[in-house]
Design an enzyme around this catalytic site. Structure first.
Site, PDB file in Angstrom:
ATOM      1  N   TYR A   1       0.872  -0.718  -0.264  1.00  0.00           N
ATOM      2  CA  TYR A   1      -0.207   0.173  -0.109  1.00  0.00           C
ATOM      3  C   TYR A   1       0.666   1.480   0.275  1.00  0.00           C
ATOM      4  O   TYR A   1       2.048   1.379   1.278  1.00  0.00           O
ATOM      5  CB  TYR A   1      -0.899  -0.404   1.134  1.00  0.00           C
ATOM      6  CG  TYR A   1      -1.993   1.144   1.486  1.00  0.00           C
ATOM      7  CD1 TYR A   1      -2.743   1.181   0.891  1.00  0.00           C
ATOM      8  CD2 TYR A   1      -1.580   2.147   2.342  1.00  0.00           C
ATOM      9  CE1 TYR A   1      -4.369   1.751   1.386  1.00  0.00           C
ATOM     10  CE2 TYR A   1      -2.119   3.645   2.258  1.00  0.00           C
ATOM     11  CZ  TYR A   1      -2.968   3.558   1.854  1.00  0.00           C
ATOM     12  OH  TYR A   1      -4.101   4.350   1.874  1.00  0.00           O
TER      13      TYR A   1
ATOM     14  N   GLY B   1      -5.017   8.677   7.663  1.00  0.00           N
ATOM     15  CA  GLY B   1      -4.493   7.131   7.676  1.00  0.00           C
ATOM     16  C   GLY B   1      -5.311   6.680   6.668  1.00  0.00           C
ATOM     17  O   GLY B   1      -6.625   7.072   5.827  1.00  0.00           O
ATOM     18  N   LYS B   2      -5.544   5.191   5.965  1.00  0.00           N
ATOM     19  CA  LYS B   2      -6.163   4.891   5.148  1.00  0.00           C
ATOM     20  C   LYS B   2      -7.776   4.759   5.215  1.00  0.00           C
ATOM     21  O   LYS B   2      -8.425   5.259   4.572  1.00  0.00           O
ATOM     22  CB  LYS B   2      -5.894   2.318   5.165  1.00  0.00           C
ATOM     23  CG  LYS B   2      -5.205   2.421   4.667  1.00  0.00           C
ATOM     24  CD  LYS B   2      -5.247   0.809   4.044  1.00  0.00           C
ATOM     25  CE  LYS B   2      -3.790   0.207   4.583  1.00  0.00           C
ATOM     26  NZ  LYS B   2      -3.484  -1.533   4.104  1.00  0.00           N
ATOM     27  N   ARG B   3      -8.143   4.733   6.453  1.00  0.00           N
ATOM     28  CA  ARG B   3     -10.270   5.025   6.581  1.00  0.00           C
ATOM     29  C   ARG B   3     -10.076   6.664   6.341  1.00  0.00           C
ATOM     30  O   ARG B   3     -11.779   6.740   6.497  1.00  0.00           O
ATOM     31  CB  ARG B   3     -10.402   4.720   7.996  1.00  0.00           C
ATOM     32  CG  ARG B   3     -10.151   2.946   7.890  1.00  0.00           C
ATOM     33  CD  ARG B   3     -11.147   2.731   9.551  1.00  0.00           C
ATOM     34  NE  ARG B   3     -10.678   1.594  10.203  1.00  0.00           N
ATOM     35  CZ  ARG B   3      -9.263   1.410  10.757  1.00  0.00           C
ATOM     36  NH1 ARG B   3      -9.416   2.466  11.480  1.00  0.00           N
ATOM     37  NH2 ARG B   3      -8.288   0.877  11.209  1.00  0.00           N
ATOM     38  N   ASP B   4      -9.497   7.463   5.878  1.00  0.00           N
ATOM     39  CA  ASP B   4      -9.629   9.259   5.923  1.00  0.00           C
ATOM     40  C   ASP B   4      -9.792   8.928   4.518  1.00  0.00           C
ATOM     41  O   ASP B   4     -10.166  10.548   4.306  1.00  0.00           O
ATOM     42  CB  ASP B   4      -8.551   9.473   7.238  1.00  0.00           C
ATOM     43  CG  ASP B   4      -8.607   9.374   7.660  1.00  0.00           C
ATOM     44  OD1 ASP B   4      -9.566   8.906   8.701  1.00  0.00           O
ATOM     45  OD2 ASP B   4      -7.228   9.620   8.171  1.00  0.00           O
TER      46      ASP B   4
END
Ligand code: GLU
Length: 497
Positions: free
Chosen positions: A15, A254-257
């Protein structure tokens, strides 16, 4: 200026975070500005996080951004190998150096006991430091330590805790007390080094004199300083890059943002020029209002000393805006023919049946509305396939509704438009002539452009917005335009029945 020899040292986890790439851009610029060296080193010692194909993806991304490396995988160099897993013997030799200096030991303590130490310290509310639990085997002779190591014990550093101060090129003068220095693991049970150890050895052997990495490594820096000292080697310049923050809130992105990986942005039609520009300016500016920088302008203006020391907020809207600016800039500078190949793969499926020349004509009238190349998919569909004429689309249009036009008024307007446009034959179907006919239609019908042109636009494109109508019709061509106007007219007729 002194030649900067620096490196980008990603771990191949698959990633590619925005922040990883920014950690490549700054050292790249610093190296190029000083005719130094930019090294690519793959830090693949964490086998649990290793992802197949991740190294290729890293290399492809760097090449896409134009960040070519002088030493590293596929390029070679005098200080290889550049994969840490291929340097195992080197780290073991360097660990031995510390063992012989009395600064490292093999630790036979089992994980359960280590956990017990941790729990006990927590219960006593004292900071957990492994050096307070250093096993008696730490005092074995080098031969004794090596034999314990051969039986599978990990190697730990023997800390020399004391106050330390140092200068960070971004964070300024820093200091830390003994409480953050510990007996860190150098070589794990599996024989591979930890990041903490491997990067010290590699940076030294690769002659690296500047290390730029995320600020998350700052708390470990006192341990690194202790290692440089134990080896008696000069430390490189240290550059801690501030976090990239989530669009909302004060936390690390982060990935979730909602931020995609660089690979996804690329697939979504972000240009490398825009990505480079955006990331370079995320936490750096040259003190002016300038926002658009080409790579050569960055090379001219970048300086480590102007990297900001607080977190920079990630703003996708800004990235998209910048990408739109870059599309316009490149088309204007290079022309449609040169830019066109970049759009391949981003056209709607229906465009496959069309010649490049036609697509180029479409691109020429639409490019200044694109934010990403993948906008082409939605914004140009009607150039390649006939819209379904839903009368509601015409009847619900706000301009037409506001004008109070009935279905038969609309039909009559379409009829008048059709018969006037029909007077142009194939060879006179040009932008200029279309403009004349459309303007005379306004006069003849007494309608405002927002009304008449909306009607024609919806009928031919089925889209509420399109490039200027004369341009749209000239690219669509006579046959298609007239057929679509007729279809719209008969759909209104059917609807009215
Ligand atoms: N392998 C580390 C990472 O991916 C690199 C840190 C460094 O540049 O030293 O975060």
């Amino acid at each position: 200026m002194k030649e900067i020899i620096t490196r980008f040292a990603p771990s191949p986890t698959g990633y590619i975070h925005i922040g990883n790439v920014r950690s490549a851009i700054y050292p790249y610029l610093a190296a190029r500005q000083t005719d130094g060296k930019f090294i690519l080193r793959i830090e693949d010692t964490d086998q649990a996080r290793y992802v197949e194909g991740a190294t290729e993806l890293i290399m492809e991304t760097l090449r896409w951004l134009g960040l070519e490396w002088d030493e590293g995988p596929e390029v070679g160099g005098e200080n290889g190998p550049y994969f840490q897993t291929e340097r195992k013997d080197i780290y073991q030799d360097w660990a031995k150096k510390l063992i012989f200096k009395g600064r490292a030991y093999a630790d036979p303590t089992d994980p359960e006991t280590i956990q017990k130490y941790r729990d006990e310290d927590n219960a006593k509310k004292i900071p957990y430091l492994y050096r307070n639990h250093r096993p008696k085997e730490a005092d074995l002779s080098p031969a004794g330590i090596i034999s314990l190591w051969q039986k599978g014990a990990p190697i730990r550093f023997k800390a020399d805790p004391k106050p330390r101060s140092w200068h960070d090129e971004v964070m300024g003068d820093l200091s830390a007390g003994p409480e953050v220095q510990d007996d860190i693991i150098l070589i794990k049970k599996d024989g591979l080094p930890t990041y903490n150890f491997a990067h010290i050895v590699d940076d030294f052997l690769m002659n690296v004199n500047m290390v730029a990495r995320g600020v998350e490594y700052l708390p470990s820096t006192p341990n690194y300083l202790a290692l440089y000292e134990a080896f008696d080697i000069e430390r490189p310049l240290l550059v801690s890059l501030p976090h990239i923050l989530a669009p909302t809130g004060n936390k690390k992105l982060g990935k979730r943002d909602g931020a995609k990986s660089v690979t996804e942005y690329r697939a979504g039609g972000i240009l490398p020029e825009a990505m480079l520009n955006y990331l370079a300016c995320l936490g750096w500016n040259d003190g002016t209002e300038q926002e658009i920088y080409s790579k050569s302008e960055l090379l001219e203006k970048f300086s480590i000393s102007r990297i900001q020391n607080s977190g920079a907020r990630f703003d996708e809207t800004k990235l998209l805006w910048m990408n739109g600016q870059w599309i316009r800039k490149l088309v204007t500078e290079q022309g449609i023919d040169e830019f066109f190949p970049r759009t391949l793969g981003f056209w709607p499926k229906s465009a496959d049946a069309y010649e490049d020349d036609y697509k180029k004509r479409v691109l020429a009238i639409i490019y200044d509305r694109l934010k990403t190349l993948s906008d082409l998919r939605e914004m140009t569909d009607y150039f390649f396939s006939d819209p379904k004429i839903l009368p509601e689309m015409i009847l619900e249009n706000k301009f037409l509704k506001k004008a109070g036009l009935s279905e038969s008024d609309l039909e009559a307007l379409l009829e008048t438009s059709l018969s006037d446009l029909e007077t142009l034959d194939d060879s006179s179907w040009t932008e200029e002539n279309l403009k004349t006919v459309l303007n005379s239609l306004l006069e003849k019908t007494g309608r405002k452009p927002a009304e008449l042109f909306s009607l024609i636009r919806i009928a031919v494109s089925f889209a509420p917005f399109s490039p200027a109508l004369d341009l749209t019709l000239s690219v669509l061509g006579r046959e298609t335009t007239l057929a679509r106007l007729r279809a719209a007219k008969s759909s209104l007729l059917l609807d009215g029945e």
